[in-house]
Enzyme design. Structure first.
Site, short mmCIF file in Angstrom:
data_model
loop_
_atom_site.label_atom_id
_atom_site.label_comp_id
_atom_site.label_asym_id
_atom_site.label_seq_id
_atom_site.Cartn_x
_atom_site.Cartn_y
_atom_site.Cartn_z
N HIS A 103 -30.31 -28.47 41.56
CA HIS A 103 -29.22 -29.48 41.96
C HIS A 103 -27.86 -28.69 41.97
O HIS A 103 -27.41 -28.25 40.84
CB HIS A 103 -29.33 -30.58 41.15
CG HIS A 103 -28.10 -31.53 41.62
ND1 HIS A 103 -26.86 -31.98 40.90
CD2 HIS A 103 -27.93 -31.93 43.13
CE1 HIS A 103 -26.26 -32.72 41.72
NE2 HIS A 103 -26.67 -32.84 42.97
N HIS A 128 -22.40 -35.95 50.20
CA HIS A 128 -23.74 -36.33 50.29
C HIS A 128 -24.38 -36.67 51.72
O HIS A 128 -25.44 -36.89 52.17
CB HIS A 128 -24.38 -37.06 49.32
CG HIS A 128 -24.67 -36.39 47.79
ND1 HIS A 128 -23.49 -36.33 47.06
CD2 HIS A 128 -25.39 -35.53 47.44
CE1 HIS A 128 -23.81 -35.56 46.06
NE2 HIS A 128 -25.06 -34.88 46.14
N ARG A 224 -6.08 -31.17 51.98
CA ARG A 224 -7.23 -30.77 51.70
C ARG A 224 -7.76 -31.22 50.25
O ARG A 224 -7.21 -31.09 49.17
CB ARG A 224 -7.45 -29.28 51.45
CG ARG A 224 -9.12 -28.76 51.01
CD ARG A 224 -10.07 -29.03 52.07
NE ARG A 224 -11.42 -28.66 51.75
CZ ARG A 224 -12.37 -29.66 51.43
NH1 ARG A 224 -11.99 -30.90 51.20
NH2 ARG A 224 -13.60 -29.15 51.05
N CYS A 267 -6.17 -23.14 53.88
CA CYS A 267 -7.54 -23.51 53.58
C CYS A 267 -8.57 -22.28 53.71
O CYS A 267 -8.51 -21.48 54.61
CB CYS A 267 -7.94 -24.68 54.25
SG CYS A 267 -9.65 -25.13 54.01
N TYR A 423 -16.68 -21.20 47.74
CA TYR A 423 -15.56 -20.45 47.88
C TYR A 423 -15.95 -18.79 47.21
O TYR A 423 -15.10 -18.24 46.67
CB TYR A 423 -14.23 -20.79 47.25
CG TYR A 423 -13.99 -22.10 47.67
CD1 TYR A 423 -13.64 -22.48 49.08
CD2 TYR A 423 -13.85 -23.38 46.97
CE1 TYR A 423 -13.28 -23.59 49.83
CE2 TYR A 423 -13.56 -24.81 47.54
CZ TYR A 423 -13.13 -24.77 48.66
OH TYR A 423 -12.89 -25.83 49.48
#
Length: 581
Positions: A103, A128, A224, A267, A423
Site C-alpha cells: 500500500h 482514492h 495546492r 507546483c 515528487y
C-alpha cells in the site's frame, strides 16, 4: 544544545511502500472527492457476513500493534496467506491481506480501515477517487454483503459519512473569477491567464498591451492542498528541535532580523496538461495527476526570518561536521505541517504533509530560505499557510510546507509520504506505479528551465497590427536561482525564432548572479502569411527559454515524459486564430 535525530540504518518502512501501484496516496491524482467510483460487479461473488468482516479486525489490530511498537510498515511475509483481512466498499467485500504490504500510504494506515467500511477513509484521503483506483480494488474482491448487512452498515456509518472533513476549509467566495479550480476536496486551483496580467489601469504607456504583473497579486496565487486546511490555521508556536518559538517571537525584530525575497512558487505538476496531451498523441501512458495548465506558478515577495537564523537560535551551527553524517551523507532539515488527517476519532499522526531539504541548503544565507509570515506585504492567508510557511527559493513548491509546526534536523529526509513516495522524477522506462521504485530516485528540489505563453489565450482570435505583427507575452523561469539568458518566440512552421524584445527581471538580482524571481517578457512577432480579407487562419505560437547555464527547453516528442508528469518543460505551443487586418 544542537539537536539531531538519527534514523539512518533504521527500517522506517519506506521499502514497503517504494513499489507503489495505482492505489496511490497521492492527492495530485485526486478529482473532487464527491465523485463516487463505479460500483463493482458483485453478482457472482459469494455472500460474506458483516460479522465475518468485523472478525478480521482482530488480526489487523494485532498486526497494527506490532508495527506501531516496531515503528515500521514492513509486514511479515506470511500475512495474507494465514489470515484474511477484510474491508468493504458499497456492498462488496475485499481481502487486503496481501495488498497491505505494498500500500503506497503504508501498511499501518490501511490497517485502520480493516474490519469495516473504507468510505470514511476515502472521504479524507480523496485521492482514492482517482481513475484506476477502483480497478485495483476490484481485483481484491472476495464476496458481497447481504442486503440486510448493507442496510445495517449504512445506518452505522450515516453520521460519519454525513460529516465532511473539508467543512472547515476557508470560505472561498467567488474564487473562480481569478482561479481555475481543478478540485474542491482537497482544494486545488491555478491562476487564470487574465489574472496574471497587469490590470489596464496599471499600464500607462500602452493601455492595449498585455503584460504579466511582475509580482503576482495574492488573489491570483495558485492553491495546492493535499489535505483539509487545519482549523484556525497552524499553531501559534513552532517546535525547532528541543526549542520552541512563538510566532510573536519570530515577528519581533529585536529577536530576529526580517528578510524579504521575491521568489517563484511553482507546483511540480505545472504544465502537466501539456504532458498529458502529448502522451495521448504519442500513445504513451497518461501522466498521473491534476491537469495543471500554465498557471500553477506565482512570483511573490515573501517576508519572514531566515531559517538559518532560527536554526542557529536553536543551537545548530554551520560546521562541516553538522551538515553531514559520519559516513559522509547529507543531513536534512525536516518540516512538518499541521494539516493532519482525521477519520472519526483517529488522528493520523504520521499522515501530515511534510518535506525536507539538505541542511547545507538551509544554513546557506544566500539561498534565502525563510520561515515566512507575510506575502506581498500582507499576513499569510489561511489558504497559503497562516501563520507560518517555509519558503525555499529556487526549489519546487512541494518543499514549501504550509502551516509549519515542527522543524527538525535529522540524518534522513522527511518520512512523509510526499517526500518518500512522490515528487521524484521516475525514469521514462517506468510505465506503471507497480514498476516504480521511488527510493531509487533523488527527491525533486530544483526545477528545469521553462516558459509559457499567457497572452494570447488558447484558441483566441488575434488581429495583426498594421505592420503585420501580433503581440505575445508570458513568463520564463529556471529553478535553483539560475537566471534567464533570453526568451525566443516562433510563429507558424517556418522554424524562425525571434528573441523577445521586452524582458523584465528582478532589479535586485543580477542576471548572471541568478534570480529566484521569474522573468516576464513581451514581444511582437510577424505573421508568416496574413489571412485573406475577412477570413481567419490558425497559427501556432511557440516559446522557449535558455538559462544562464545554457540549458534550453527541449522540443516535444516525449522528451519530458514521466509517469507523474512532473516538471514538464517542453517548448510551449499555443494555437490561436489570426484574423485578417
Amino acid at each position: 544544545m544542537p539537536f539531531v535525530t538519527s534514523r539512518r540504518g533504521d527500517d522506517d518502512g519506506s521499502s514497503a511502500t517504494a513499489k507503489a501501484d495505482s492505489l496511490s496516496s497521492n492527492d495530485d491524482d485526486a478529482p473532487d472527492s464527491t465523485t463516487s467510483p463505479p460500483r463493482s460487479s458483485s453478482s457472482r461473488l459469494p455472500t460474506i457476513s458483516l460479522d465475518e468482516v468485523r472478525a478480521s479486525r482482530a488480526v489487523a489490530i494485532t498486526l497494527l500493534a506490532r508495527l506501531e511498537a516496531e515503528d515500521t510498515d514492513v509486514v511479515p511475509t506470511d500475512v495474507g496467506s494465514k489470515h484474511r483481512i477484510l474491508i468493504t466498499h458499497d456492498d462488496v467485500v475485499y481481502d487486503i491481506g496481501e495488498f497491505i504490504k505494498n500500500h503506497p500510504g503504508g501498511a499501518r494506515r490501511i490497517l485502520r480501515a480493516a474490519g469495516g467500511a473504507v468510505e470514511p477513509f476515502w472521504k479524507m484521503y480523496a485521492q482514492h477517487s482517482a481513475p484506476g483506483v477502483r480497478a485495483v480494488l476490484d481485483e481484491l474482491a472476495v464476496g458481497r454483503l447481504s442486503t440486510s448487512d448493507v442496510a445495517k452498515l449504512q445506518e452505522e456509518l450515516a453520521q460519519e459519512l454525513e460529516s465532511d472533513p473539508f467543512a472547515n476549509d476557508p470560505k472561498r467566495g467567488n474564487v473562480e473569477e481569478k482561479l481555475l479550480v481543478h478540485s474542491y476536496k482537497p482544494f486545488n486551483a491555478e491562476a487564470r491567464a487574465e489574472s496574471l496580467l497587469l490590470q489596464q489601469h496599471d499600464i500607462d504607456d500602452d493601455p492595449a498591451s498585455h503584460r504579466l504583473a511582475f509580482v503576482t497579486p495574492n488573489d491570483a496565487v495558485y492553491v495546492r492542498h493535499h489535505l483539509p486546511v487545519p482549523v484556525g490555521g497552524g499553531p501559534t508556536s513552532i517546535a525547532v528541535g528541543e526549542c520552541r518559538f512563538d510566532v510573536a517571537d519570530l515577528m519581533d525584530e529585536s529577536k530576529f532580523r526580517r528578510h524579504r525575497v521575491k521568489a517563484v512558487l511553482q507546483c511540480s505538476g505545472n504544465r502537466r496538461s501539456e504532458a498529458q496531451r502529448e502522451a495521448r498523441e504519442l500513445e504513451l501512458p497518461d501522466p498521473q495527476g491534476l491537469p495543471w495548465k500554465q498557471g500553477a506558478i506565482a512570483n511573490v515577495e515573501w517576508e519572514g526570518v531566515l531559517l538559518a537564523d532560527v536554526l542557529r537560535a536553536a543551537g545548530v551551527v554551520p560546521e562541516k561536521k553538522m551538515v553531514t553524517t559520519n559516513d559522509g551523507y547529507e543531513r536534512h532539515v525536516q518540516f512538518a505541517g499541521a494539516d493532519v488527517p482525521r477519520v472519526g476519532d483517529w488522528k493520523d499522526e504520521t499522515g501530515f504533509y511534510g518535506a525536507s531539504i539538505p541542511l547545507r541548503h538551509a544554513l546557506d544565507v544566500n539561498r534565502e530560505v525563510l520561515v515566512a509570515f507575510r506575502m506581498n506585504g500582507e499576513p499569510l492567508s489561511m489558504e497559503h499557510g497562516y501563520p507560518l510557511r517555509i519558503i525555499v527559493p529556487g526549489c519546487t513548491g512541494a518543499r514549501w510546507v504550509k502551516w509549519v509546526e515542527r522543524i527538525e534536523v535529522a540524518d534522513d529526509e522527511s518520512p512523509s509520504f510526499w517526500q518518500q513516495n512522490d515528487y521524484r522524477i521516475l525514469p521514462g522506462s517506468v510505465r506503471t506505479r507497480a514498476d516504480a521504485d521511488f527510493s531509487a530516485m533523488p527527491a525533486l528540489n530544483g526545477t528545469p528551465v521553462s516558459s509559457a505563453i499567457i497572452w494570447p489565450p488558447e484558441g483566441a482570435t488575434v488581429s495583426p497590427s498594421e505592420d503585420g505583427t501580433v503581440e505575445v507575452s508570458g513568463w520564463a523561469h529556471a529553478g535553483s536561482g539560475r537566471g534567464i539568458a533570453y526568451v525566443e518566440v516562433s510563429i507558424g512552421s517556418d522554424g524562425v525564432w525571434h528573441q523577445a524584445e521586452e524582458v523584465r527581471r528582478d532589479a535586485d538580482q543580477d542576471m548572471r548572479g541568478g534570480s529566484f524571481s521569474w522573468t516576464t517578457w513581451r514581444t511582437r512577432v510577424p505573421l508568416p502569411a496574413a489571412p485573406s480579407k475577412g477570413g481567419e487562419g490558425e497559427i501556432v505560437l511557440r516559446v522557449r527559454a535558455r538559462d544562464v547555464d545554457g540549458n534550453v527547453q527541449p522540443d516535444a516528442n516525449g522528451a519530458c515524459w514521466n509517469l507523474r508528469g512532473l516538471c514538464f518543460n517542453g517548448v510551449h505551443a499555443r494555437r490561436c486564430n489570426a484574423a485578417a487586418p
